[in-house]
Design a protein around this motif. Structure first.
Motif, PDB file in Angstrom:
ATOM      1  N   ILE A 249     -16.565 -32.389  79.109  1.00 52.42           N
ATOM      2  CA  ILE A 249     -15.833 -33.024  78.008  1.00 52.42           C
ATOM      3  C   ILE A 249     -14.330 -32.830  78.208  1.00 52.42           C
ATOM      4  CG2 ILE A 249     -15.454 -33.057  75.520  1.00 52.42           C
ATOM      5  CD1 ILE A 249     -18.194 -34.097  76.366  1.00 52.42           C
ATOM      6  N   LYS A 250     -13.944 -31.603  78.597  1.00 59.67           N
ATOM      7  CA  LYS A 250     -12.522 -31.313  78.814  1.00 59.67           C
ATOM      8  C   LYS A 250     -11.951 -32.204  79.916  1.00 59.67           C
ATOM      9  CE  LYS A 250     -10.994 -28.604  81.745  1.00 59.67           C
ATOM     10  NZ  LYS A 250     -10.751 -27.500  82.702  1.00 59.67           N
ATOM     11  N   ASP A 251     -12.675 -32.312  81.041  1.00 62.24           N
ATOM     12  CA  ASP A 251     -12.193 -33.120  82.154  1.00 62.24           C
ATOM     13  C   ASP A 251     -12.039 -34.585  81.761  1.00 62.24           C
ATOM     14  OD1 ASP A 251     -12.137 -30.886  83.738  1.00 62.24           O
ATOM     15  OD2 ASP A 251     -14.052 -31.292  84.741  1.00 62.24           O
ATOM     16  N   ASN A 252     -12.967 -35.080  80.955  1.00 58.97           N
ATOM     17  CA  ASN A 252     -12.885 -36.470  80.514  1.00 58.97           C
ATOM     18  C   ASN A 252     -11.732 -36.702  79.549  1.00 58.97           C
ATOM     19  OD1 ASN A 252     -15.331 -38.484  81.274  1.00 58.97           O
ATOM     20  ND2 ASN A 252     -16.036 -36.369  81.349  1.00 58.97           N
ATOM     21  N   LEU A 253     -11.357 -35.665  78.799  1.00 57.07           N
ATOM     22  CA  LEU A 253     -10.192 -35.769  77.927  1.00 57.07           C
ATOM     23  C   LEU A 253      -8.908 -35.754  78.749  1.00 57.07           C
ATOM     24  CD1 LEU A 253     -11.278 -33.359  75.048  1.00 57.07           C
ATOM     25  CD2 LEU A 253     -10.743 -35.782  74.781  1.00 57.07           C
ATOM     26  N   VAL A 254      -8.864 -34.889  79.767  1.00 51.86           N
ATOM     27  CA  VAL A 254      -7.669 -34.778  80.605  1.00 51.86           C
ATOM     28  C   VAL A 254      -7.424 -36.059  81.385  1.00 51.86           C
ATOM     29  CG1 VAL A 254      -6.661 -33.588  82.590  1.00 51.86           C
ATOM     30  CG2 VAL A 254      -7.767 -32.267  80.787  1.00 51.86           C
ATOM     31  N   ASN A 255      -8.498 -36.644  81.941  1.00 52.16           N
ATOM     32  CA  ASN A 255      -8.300 -37.848  82.767  1.00 52.16           C
ATOM     33  C   ASN A 255      -8.238 -39.138  81.956  1.00 52.16           C
ATOM     34  OD1 ASN A 255     -10.975 -38.708  82.203  1.00 52.16           O
ATOM     35  ND2 ASN A 255     -11.775 -37.681  84.032  1.00 52.16           N
ATOM     36  N   GLY A 256      -8.380 -39.024  80.635  1.00 51.75           N
ATOM     37  CA  GLY A 256      -8.214 -40.192  79.786  1.00 51.75           C
ATOM     38  C   GLY A 256      -9.466 -41.012  79.545  1.00 51.75           C
ATOM     39  N   GLU A 257     -10.601 -40.590  80.136  1.00 53.47           N
ATOM     40  CA  GLU A 257     -11.850 -41.304  79.883  1.00 53.47           C
ATOM     41  C   GLU A 257     -12.262 -41.174  78.418  1.00 53.47           C
ATOM     42  OE1 GLU A 257     -13.694 -43.252  81.889  1.00 53.47           O
ATOM     43  OE2 GLU A 257     -12.124 -43.047  83.405  1.00 53.47           O
ATOM     44  N   LEU A 258     -11.963 -40.024  77.831  1.00 53.24           N
ATOM     45  CA  LEU A 258     -12.182 -39.802  76.402  1.00 53.24           C
ATOM     46  C   LEU A 258     -10.835 -39.691  75.715  1.00 53.24           C
ATOM     47  CD1 LEU A 258     -15.078 -37.170  76.163  1.00 53.24           C
ATOM     48  CD2 LEU A 258     -15.105 -39.506  75.258  1.00 53.24           C
ATOM     49  N   LYS A 259     -10.740 -40.292  74.528  1.00 49.98           N
ATOM     50  CA  LYS A 259      -9.507 -40.264  73.763  1.00 49.98           C
ATOM     51  C   LYS A 259      -9.796 -39.863  72.323  1.00 49.98           C
ATOM     52  CE  LYS A 259      -7.311 -43.899  76.527  1.00 49.98           C
ATOM     53  NZ  LYS A 259      -8.434 -44.020  77.475  1.00 49.98           N
ATOM     54  N   PRO A 260      -8.787 -39.359  71.599  1.00 48.38           N
ATOM     55  CA  PRO A 260      -8.988 -39.016  70.186  1.00 48.38           C
ATOM     56  C   PRO A 260      -9.599 -40.174  69.408  1.00 48.38           C
ATOM     57  CG  PRO A 260      -6.859 -38.235  70.924  1.00 48.38           C
ATOM     58  CD  PRO A 260      -7.421 -39.053  72.053  1.00 48.38           C
ATOM     59  N   GLY A 261     -10.652 -39.885  68.667  1.00 50.15           N
ATOM     60  CA  GLY A 261     -11.333 -40.910  67.879  1.00 50.15           C
ATOM     61  C   GLY A 261     -12.532 -41.532  68.559  1.00 50.15           C
ATOM     62  N   ASP A 262     -12.689 -41.307  69.879  1.00 54.98           N
ATOM     63  CA  ASP A 262     -13.827 -41.880  70.600  1.00 54.98           C
ATOM     64  C   ASP A 262     -15.141 -41.256  70.131  1.00 54.98           C
ATOM     65  OD1 ASP A 262     -12.211 -43.508  72.043  1.00 54.98           O
ATOM     66  OD2 ASP A 262     -12.426 -42.451  73.956  1.00 54.98           O
ATOM     67  N   LYS A 263     -16.178 -42.085  70.110  1.00 55.22           N
ATOM     68  CA  LYS A 263     -17.501 -41.594  69.747  1.00 55.22           C
ATOM     69  C   LYS A 263     -18.219 -41.073  70.980  1.00 55.22           C
ATOM     70  CE  LYS A 263     -21.704 -42.846  67.232  1.00 55.22           C
ATOM     71  NZ  LYS A 263     -22.417 -43.905  66.475  1.00 55.22           N
ATOM     72  N   LEU A 264     -18.846 -39.908  70.855  1.00 53.44           N
ATOM     73  CA  LEU A 264     -19.591 -39.310  71.955  1.00 53.44           C
ATOM     74  C   LEU A 264     -21.056 -39.742  71.913  1.00 53.44           C
ATOM     75  CD1 LEU A 264     -18.145 -35.697  71.705  1.00 53.44           C
ATOM     76  CD2 LEU A 264     -17.736 -37.299  73.574  1.00 53.44           C
ATOM     77  N   PRO A 265     -21.761 -39.614  73.047  1.00 57.55           N
ATOM     78  CA  PRO A 265     -23.202 -39.887  73.030  1.00 57.55           C
ATOM     79  C   PRO A 265     -23.902 -38.958  72.045  1.00 57.55           C
ATOM     80  CG  PRO A 265     -22.379 -39.751  75.292  1.00 57.55           C
ATOM     81  CD  PRO A 265     -21.263 -39.291  74.399  1.00 57.55           C
ATOM     82  N   THR A 266     -25.049 -39.388  71.566  1.00 56.33           N
ATOM     83  CA  THR A 266     -25.824 -38.541  70.662  1.00 56.33           C
ATOM     84  C   THR A 266     -26.381 -37.338  71.427  1.00 56.33           C
ATOM     85  OG1 THR A 266     -27.906 -39.671  71.119  1.00 56.33           O
ATOM     86  CG2 THR A 266     -26.522 -40.568  69.342  1.00 56.33           C
ATOM     87  N   GLU A 267     -26.896 -36.367  70.686  1.00 57.94           N
ATOM     88  CA  GLU A 267     -27.488 -35.188  71.315  1.00 57.94           C
ATOM     89  C   GLU A 267     -28.601 -35.598  72.272  1.00 57.94           C
ATOM     90  OE1 GLU A 267     -30.434 -31.959  69.563  1.00 57.94           O
ATOM     91  OE2 GLU A 267     -28.383 -31.556  68.879  1.00 57.94           O
TER      92      GLU A 267
END
Length: 232
Positions: A22-40
């Motif tokens: 999750i951290k790596d995806n935030l750093v590289n921009g794949e994830l951004k504030p407000g993005d929805k994550l996959p379900t459990e």
């Protein structure tokens, strides 16, 4: 398009590896504030792991304020981290905070960085910082408790932080002040109240271009000023 994750193949603790993903995806921009994550369930399938490490990772990320769980909607990357969430930066720095002199030195160099950034900022609102200073002159007196005086003192520094409009500086600055706050007990002496106000006036004069201190000289003066107050 919803984000997906590759299957894990690691000898590391699985829950920590999920947090790293999750951290790596935030750093590289794949994830951004407000993005929805996959379900459990989707995370379990995508990563090829059991339910337990996924739930552990979710708890870690939630406690850090990285993700927010909205009932009936799912998991989202936090848009505005709450000050009530765990700040890992504080805990990583606590181990070094027993070295008071180094902490003071770092704080003062950091504050000079803030001042220099403000000097290059367009549309600088010095009036807001000065209003806090004028309020401190009226409110700071020896009848207040050390805790109350510390809170009033830090209002000035927080105003300087906010004026930078830079979230990196703001978060680091808040961490520094939280670490140093317990040591700011010198306010029980009225002479140190006067010294604090004089320091804040120097800040304002520096911002207004009235202070002829070279930044290096200003750093030395501020460090000496704070060390003397803490030693008393």
């Amino acid at each position: 398009m919803p984000i997906t994750f590759d299957r894990l193949n690691t000898s590391k603790t699985i829950s920590k590896e999920i947090v790293e993903i999750i951290k790596d995806n935030l750093v590289n921009g794949e994830l951004k504030p407000g993005d929805k994550l996959p379900t459990e369930k989707e995370l379990i399938e995508q990563l090829g792991v059991s339910r337990t490490p996924v739930r552990e990772a979710i708890k870690i990320l939630e406690s850090l304020g990285v993700i927010q769980i909205k009932r009936g909607e799912g998991m989202f990357v936090t848009e505005k981290p709450s000050q009530l969430t765990l700040n890992p930066l504080i805990f990583s720095l606590i181990m070094h905070s027993t070295n008071v002199h180094k902490l003071i030195e770092f704080r003062q160099h950091f504050e000079v960085l803030l001042l220099n950034m403000l000097l290059t900022k367009k549309n600088l609102n010095i009036e807001r910082i000065e209003a806090v200073y004028q309020s401190q002159i009226e409110r700071m007196n020896p009848s207040l408790s050390p805790e109350e005086l510390v809170d009033i003192d830090l209002e000035f520094h927080h105003a300087v932080l906010e004026e930078t409009d830079n979230p990196f500086l703001t978060e680091i600055g808040r961490t520094i002040y939280e670490l140093i706050r317990p040591r700011m007990i010198h306010f029980k002496h009225s002479k140190n109240i006067e010294r604090t106000l004089a320091t804040h006036k120097t800040y304002l004069d520096y911002l207004k271009g009235k202070d002829d201190f070279h930044p290096t000289e200003a750093v030395r003066w501020m460090i000496q000023n704070n060390e003397e107050m803490i030693q008393e």
